[in-house]
Design a protein around this motif. Sequence first.
Motif, mmCIF file in Angstrom:
data_model
loop_
_atom_site.group_PDB
_atom_site.id
_atom_site.type_symbol
_atom_site.label_atom_id
_atom_site.label_comp_id
_atom_site.label_asym_id
_atom_site.label_seq_id
_atom_site.Cartn_x
_atom_site.Cartn_y
_atom_site.Cartn_z
ATOM 1 N N PHE A 1 94.983 32.937 3.630
ATOM 2 C CA PHE A 1 93.806 33.156 4.463
ATOM 3 C C PHE A 1 94.074 32.893 5.946
ATOM 4 O O PHE A 1 93.207 33.161 6.786
ATOM 5 C CB PHE A 1 92.658 32.254 3.997
ATOM 6 N N ILE A 2 95.232 32.362 6.273
ATOM 7 C CA ILE A 2 95.493 31.922 7.643
ATOM 8 C C ILE A 2 95.369 33.054 8.658
ATOM 9 O O ILE A 2 94.695 32.892 9.693
ATOM 10 C CB ILE A 2 96.861 31.218 7.731
ATOM 11 N N PRO A 3 95.966 34.230 8.453
ATOM 12 C CA PRO A 3 95.798 35.305 9.451
ATOM 13 C C PRO A 3 94.334 35.672 9.664
ATOM 14 O O PRO A 3 93.904 35.891 10.814
ATOM 15 C CB PRO A 3 96.592 36.466 8.837
ATOM 16 N N ALA A 4 93.550 35.735 8.600
ATOM 17 C CA ALA A 4 92.138 36.091 8.728
ATOM 18 C C ALA A 4 91.362 35.007 9.475
ATOM 19 O O ALA A 4 90.465 35.308 10.274
ATOM 20 C CB ALA A 4 91.523 36.326 7.350
ATOM 21 N N LEU A 5 91.691 33.738 9.219
ATOM 22 C CA LEU A 5 91.046 32.647 9.947
ATOM 23 C C LEU A 5 91.332 32.763 11.445
ATOM 24 O O LEU A 5 90.433 32.595 12.278
ATOM 25 C CB LEU A 5 91.528 31.295 9.427
ATOM 26 N N CYS A 6 92.572 33.057 11.770
ATOM 27 C CA CYS A 6 92.941 33.218 13.180
ATOM 28 C C CYS A 6 92.196 34.393 13.804
ATOM 29 O O CYS A 6 91.750 34.315 14.956
ATOM 30 C CB CYS A 6 94.448 33.396 13.309
ATOM 31 N N ASP A 7 92.051 35.472 13.065
ATOM 32 C CA ASP A 7 91.306 36.633 13.565
ATOM 33 C C ASP A 7 89.850 36.275 13.857
ATOM 34 O O ASP A 7 89.237 36.830 14.786
ATOM 35 C CB ASP A 7 91.358 37.783 12.559
ATOM 36 N N LEU A 8 89.297 35.354 13.063
ATOM 37 C CA LEU A 8 87.920 34.905 13.275
ATOM 38 C C LEU A 8 87.818 33.869 14.397
ATOM 39 O O LEU A 8 86.714 33.480 14.780
ATOM 40 C CB LEU A 8 87.351 34.301 11.987
ATOM 41 N N GLY A 9 88.959 33.432 14.897
ATOM 42 C CA GLY A 9 88.954 32.413 15.933
ATOM 43 C C GLY A 9 88.796 31.002 15.408
ATOM 44 O O GLY A 9 88.472 30.083 16.165
ATOM 45 N N ILE A 10 89.021 30.830 14.115
ATOM 46 C CA ILE A 10 88.937 29.498 13.510
ATOM 47 C C ILE A 10 90.332 28.884 13.511
ATOM 48 O O ILE A 10 91.189 29.246 12.705
ATOM 49 C CB ILE A 10 88.357 29.574 12.085
#
Length: 326
Positions: free
Chosen positions: A103-112
């Motif tokens: 999930f890390i890339p998606a979290l980064c995309d969300l700015g989390i």
Amino acid sequence: MLQDPHGRIINYVRLSVTDRCNLRCTYCMPEQMKFEQQGNLLTDDEIIRLLKMLAYDGVSKVRITGGEPFMRPNLLSLLEKIKNIDGITDIAITTNGVLTKSFIPALCDLGIQQVNLSLDTLQANRFERITRRNKFAAVMDCFHTMLQHDMQVKINTVVMDQVNTDEITAFAALTELKKVSVRFIEEMPFNGQQKEFSGINWHYQRILDTIREQYELVKIPDLPHATSLNYQIPGFSGTVGVIPAYSRTFCGTCNRLRISATGSIKTCLYGNNMLNVRDLLRQPLFRDMHIRSGIQAAITERFKDGFEAEKNFLEDVKESMSIIGG
């Protein structure tokens, strides 16, 4: 604004999105754990409605906890909805890292970018004894992947007498080359076990003294409302902190509210559940103003500190930390 009787403004919510966890850490829950039925948990729509109300009343930071939050189906979709709430400017996650890597890339995309990683040992065999699961490799892989994505990683390490105290300096050494914050947490009584908790041998001062046997510690400024006392070893990239969770030295500046996966609100970690907001959300005649009034009423009964709250705690057996929400 949400304000307690002692003048403290509540602008930070720790929200558990599930009581389920894929580990069984000895200091957190029994090995055989009974989880809530899915229908008893807050739904996505209920969470968003609740957070919109809290944001309207001044809450700006949300930390997503569990259980293990990535055990909740479609968590990323929920996070995206939370990110779009007006007034919520800061979203963080606490995780054990077992499922998190993908999930890390998606979290980064969300700015989390803010992630607290629960990790109590750097030894695979000991990890299995503490967590009752063989997942050490997955957690360490997740840790390194988060650093590769420049996430703001804090390692949360619960210090347990005769379990992992011999690793305190090894954890501190992680901060030499890695831009990570290692935070040592005093053990707390919330293990869900039907036995008395007689206190701790490893209070935060003893933890700091142990680190000082090998390293110089330089005090650095603590952020407002921080629960940790923070230090840096000269020349090291990261930082070291201690969280006096049992000593409770930070109660005077506490700005947080805890909401369990079933909607129970705690105004203090050591206190009783003050209100079940899920039940209010499911009342067709209850409008937002009624629910907001209920939350404010719970906050106006908040005790001065964790010691006062514990004295008024109604249960004989302490809850599991996984139920409280970390």
